[in-house]
Design an enzyme around this catalytic site. Structure first.
Site, PDB file in Angstrom:
ATOM      1  N   HIS A 113      66.668  52.956  96.392  1.00 54.95           N
ATOM      2  CA  HIS A 113      66.232  51.564  96.429  1.00 54.95           C
ATOM      3  C   HIS A 113      64.741  51.564  96.723  1.00 54.95           C
ATOM      4  O   HIS A 113      64.133  52.635  96.810  1.00 54.95           O
ATOM      5  CB  HIS A 113      67.041  50.748  97.446  1.00 54.95           C
ATOM      6  CG  HIS A 113      66.906  51.196  98.868  1.00 54.95           C
ATOM      7  ND1 HIS A 113      67.289  52.452  99.294  1.00 54.95           N
ATOM      8  CD2 HIS A 113      66.428  50.572  99.976  1.00 54.95           C
ATOM      9  CE1 HIS A 113      67.065  52.563 100.593  1.00 54.95           C
ATOM     10  NE2 HIS A 113      66.538  51.440 101.028  1.00 54.95           N
ATOM     11  N   HIS A 115      62.811  50.229  99.325  1.00 57.23           N
ATOM     12  CA  HIS A 115      62.196  50.152 100.651  1.00 57.23           C
ATOM     13  C   HIS A 115      61.118  51.239 100.753  1.00 57.23           C
ATOM     14  O   HIS A 115      61.272  52.336 100.207  1.00 57.23           O
ATOM     15  CB  HIS A 115      63.254  50.375 101.742  1.00 57.23           C
ATOM     16  CG  HIS A 115      63.857  49.104 102.274  1.00 57.23           C
ATOM     17  ND1 HIS A 115      65.154  49.027 102.717  1.00 57.23           N
ATOM     18  CD2 HIS A 115      63.314  47.873 102.459  1.00 57.23           C
ATOM     19  CE1 HIS A 115      65.399  47.784 103.141  1.00 57.23           C
ATOM     20  NE2 HIS A 115      64.306  47.078 102.993  1.00 57.23           N
ATOM     21  N   ASP A 117      60.244  53.338 102.970  1.00 54.24           N
ATOM     22  CA  ASP A 117      60.566  54.670 103.493  1.00 54.24           C
ATOM     23  C   ASP A 117      61.245  55.545 102.444  1.00 54.24           C
ATOM     24  O   ASP A 117      61.533  56.714 102.698  1.00 54.24           O
ATOM     25  CB  ASP A 117      61.436  54.578 104.762  1.00 54.24           C
ATOM     26  CG  ASP A 117      62.690  53.762 104.586  1.00 54.24           C
ATOM     27  OD1 ASP A 117      62.617  52.667 103.986  1.00 54.24           O
ATOM     28  OD2 ASP A 117      63.765  54.207 105.047  1.00 54.24           O
ATOM     29  N   HIS A 118      61.472  54.993 101.241  1.00 48.63           N
ATOM     30  CA  HIS A 118      62.089  55.767 100.156  1.00 48.63           C
ATOM     31  C   HIS A 118      61.141  55.976  98.979  1.00 48.63           C
ATOM     32  O   HIS A 118      61.423  56.795  98.104  1.00 48.63           O
ATOM     33  CB  HIS A 118      63.381  55.075  99.682  1.00 48.63           C
ATOM     34  CG  HIS A 118      64.395  54.968 100.773  1.00 48.63           C
ATOM     35  ND1 HIS A 118      65.516  55.766 100.833  1.00 48.63           N
ATOM     36  CD2 HIS A 118      64.427  54.196 101.889  1.00 48.63           C
ATOM     37  CE1 HIS A 118      66.205  55.469 101.933  1.00 48.63           C
ATOM     38  NE2 HIS A 118      65.557  54.534 102.593  1.00 48.63           N
ATOM     39  N   HIS A 216      73.655  47.691 100.627  1.00 52.70           N
ATOM     40  CA  HIS A 216      72.530  47.605 101.572  1.00 52.70           C
ATOM     41  C   HIS A 216      72.070  46.145 101.605  1.00 52.70           C
ATOM     42  O   HIS A 216      70.880  45.858 101.714  1.00 52.70           O
ATOM     43  CB  HIS A 216      71.425  48.542 101.051  1.00 52.70           C
ATOM     44  CG  HIS A 216      70.320  48.852 102.026  1.00 52.70           C
ATOM     45  ND1 HIS A 216      70.488  48.965 103.382  1.00 52.70           N
ATOM     46  CD2 HIS A 216      68.993  49.107 101.798  1.00 52.70           C
ATOM     47  CE1 HIS A 216      69.320  49.263 103.943  1.00 52.70           C
ATOM     48  NE2 HIS A 216      68.400  49.342 103.007  1.00 52.70           N
ATOM     49  N   ASP A 239      70.727  54.102 101.472  1.00 55.58           N
ATOM     50  CA  ASP A 239      70.922  53.222 102.640  1.00 55.58           C
ATOM     51  C   ASP A 239      72.099  52.298 102.356  1.00 55.58           C
ATOM     52  O   ASP A 239      72.165  51.674 101.293  1.00 55.58           O
ATOM     53  CB  ASP A 239      69.672  52.376 102.885  1.00 55.58           C
ATOM     54  CG  ASP A 239      68.543  53.186 103.503  1.00 55.58           C
ATOM     55  OD1 ASP A 239      68.663  54.430 103.533  1.00 55.58           O
ATOM     56  OD2 ASP A 239      67.551  52.581 103.948  1.00 55.58           O
ATOM     57  N   HIS A 314      68.313  60.516 107.146  1.00 58.83           N
ATOM     58  CA  HIS A 314      67.874  59.125 107.318  1.00 58.83           C
ATOM     59  C   HIS A 314      68.529  58.605 108.601  1.00 58.83           C
ATOM     60  O   HIS A 314      69.267  57.624 108.613  1.00 58.83           O
ATOM     61  CB  HIS A 314      68.283  58.262 106.121  1.00 58.83           C
ATOM     62  CG  HIS A 314      67.654  56.883 106.105  1.00 58.83           C
ATOM     63  ND1 HIS A 314      68.022  55.890 106.970  1.00 58.83           N
ATOM     64  CD2 HIS A 314      66.689  56.344 105.321  1.00 58.83           C
ATOM     65  CE1 HIS A 314      67.313  54.791 106.706  1.00 58.83           C
ATOM     66  NE2 HIS A 314      66.495  55.051 105.717  1.00 58.83           N
TER      67      HIS A 314
HETATM   68 ZN   LIG Z   1      65.665  53.529 104.494  1.00 59.28          ZN
HETATM   69 ZN   LIG Z   2      66.612  50.616 103.076  1.00 58.74          ZN
END
Ligand SMILES: [Zn+2]
Ligand SMILES: [Zn+2]
Length: 364
Positions: A113, A115, A117-118, A216, A239, A314
């Site tokens: 996805h 976000h 952090d990805h 998510h 996630d 994660h």
């Molecule tokens: Zn994440």
């Molecule tokens: Zn996420």
């Protein structure tokens, strides 16, 4: 007793002498740097992408919560000469290249996805693998919205690319290989995959990659990926909350790599944030609990699917390994399920010839 004291004193003197040598003697400093250069330039680990196994290197086991030892989400999957990256969290490239993984052969990044952090290191993965000699444009797979994300990174790095071509020459850095290409994963109607729907993203040389929906909410798209190779399999949840669709697509997998959140610890963090009047943190810590999964719920899904090994990555919060290994596995005893806390540098090998998974540490 006396000899113990003498031993301790002798060891302390040796440590002080070694420290002084490094601090005062240039030749010692040069020697240390030479050893580090030698290690950095050693031949890259092409052996890890052989046809003898399905391998996963965790290049980011953390989340948006800052931690020097856990980069945000990143996994390198290797089999039959193919290299794929599942998520590219900020700073994760330096892990993968530092371990001398054959990142110049990377074919695609699969995003679960969008976000930050990805996706934070997407530009870096593209740039660095281009410089390292990647022979084809980097493909980036993801759900609806992928074109916008990829175009944005390409635009942000366009000046950098032109600077490097101007400096090193177009023969060395072929311009057509420096721009990422997006690949949409969607159902027949062009919409986000729903539970039960799947898309085979890649199927070549015995390696098959299947995308499926996770939950998510309200984040859409949110996908997981399953890799199958010569009877071995590894599944990434991305996630998600507890979702039956994960058990469906993880059926019989050797390894399930699942995100995990310690709900009670995050609740505690929220109440401390409240005490100190950190209201923005307080709200964030409240909100994030409703779209992640507790370790026990992940263990239930893994057990239901007949998964052999459950690996948490994660992880929230990003605890030190010695402590987290106890806390994340507290509520995960399920018959026949082996549970690990992932870490940056964990290498999982699933031999094509059969036999159990092998867990190693890639970090120097
Ligand atoms: Zn994440
Ligand atoms: Zn996420």
């Amino acid at each position: 007793m006396k000899w113990i004291v003498r031993g301790i004193v002798a060891l302390a003197l040796v440590a002080v002498a070694a420290g002084a040598a490094v601090y005062f003697i240039p030749a010692v400093q040069d020697r240390i740097v030479a050893m580090q250069i030698n290690r950095a330039f050693k031949v890259q680990r092409d052996d890890l992408a052989g046809d003898d196994a399905l391998r996963v290197a965790i290049c980011g086991s953390g989340s948006p919560m800052p931690d020097p030892n856990r980069r945000p989400a990143c996994n390198v999957v290797m089999a039959a000469g193919h290299i794929f990256v599942v998520d590219a969290g900020p700073g994760s490239w330096s892990n993968a290249s530092g371990w001398r993984l054959p990142m110049n052969k990377i074919e695609a990044v699969l995003l679960t996805h969008f976000h930050s952090d990805h996706i934070g290191d997407l530009g870096e993965v593209n740039l660095q693998s281009w410089v390292a000699g990647r022979p084809a444009p980097l493909l980036v797979y993801g759900g609806p919205g992928i074109e916008r994300v990829v175009n944005g990174f390409n635009e942000a790095f366009a000046m950098d690319a032109s600077h490097r071509i101007a400096h090193h020459g177009a023969d060395y850095l072929k311009p057509e290989l420096g721009t990422m290409e997006s690949r949409l994963i969607a159902n027949a109607a062009g919409a986000v995959l729903a539970p039960g729907e799947e898309v085979v993203v890649f199927d070549k040389d015995g390696l098959k990659i299947t995308a499926f929906a996770v939950d998510h909410h309200p984040i859409l798209p949110a996908y997981g990926y399953r890799f199958d190779y010569k009877g071995r399999s590894v599944v990434f949840t991305g996630d998600t909350v507890k979702s039956e669709n994960i058990a469906r697509f993880a059926k019989g997998a050797d390894v399930l790599i699942s995100e995990a959140m310690l709900m009670n610890v995050v609740t505690e963090m929220q109440s401390v944030a409240h005490e100190y009047g950190r209201t923005r943190f307080e709200k964030m810590l409240h909100d994030i609990r409703d779209y992640h999964i507790a370790p026990g719920d992940a263990a239930d899904l893994a057990a239901e699917a007949g998964v052999k090994h459950l690996v948490f990555s994660h992880v929230i919060p990003p605890l030190p390994q010695w402590l987290g290994a106890r806390m994340f596995t507290r509520d995960t005893d399920r018959p026949g399920l082996d549970v690990h806390l992932g870490f940056d540098g964990m290498l999982i090998t699933l031999p094509a010839a059969g036999g159990d998974a092998v867990f190693d540490d890639l970090s120097p």
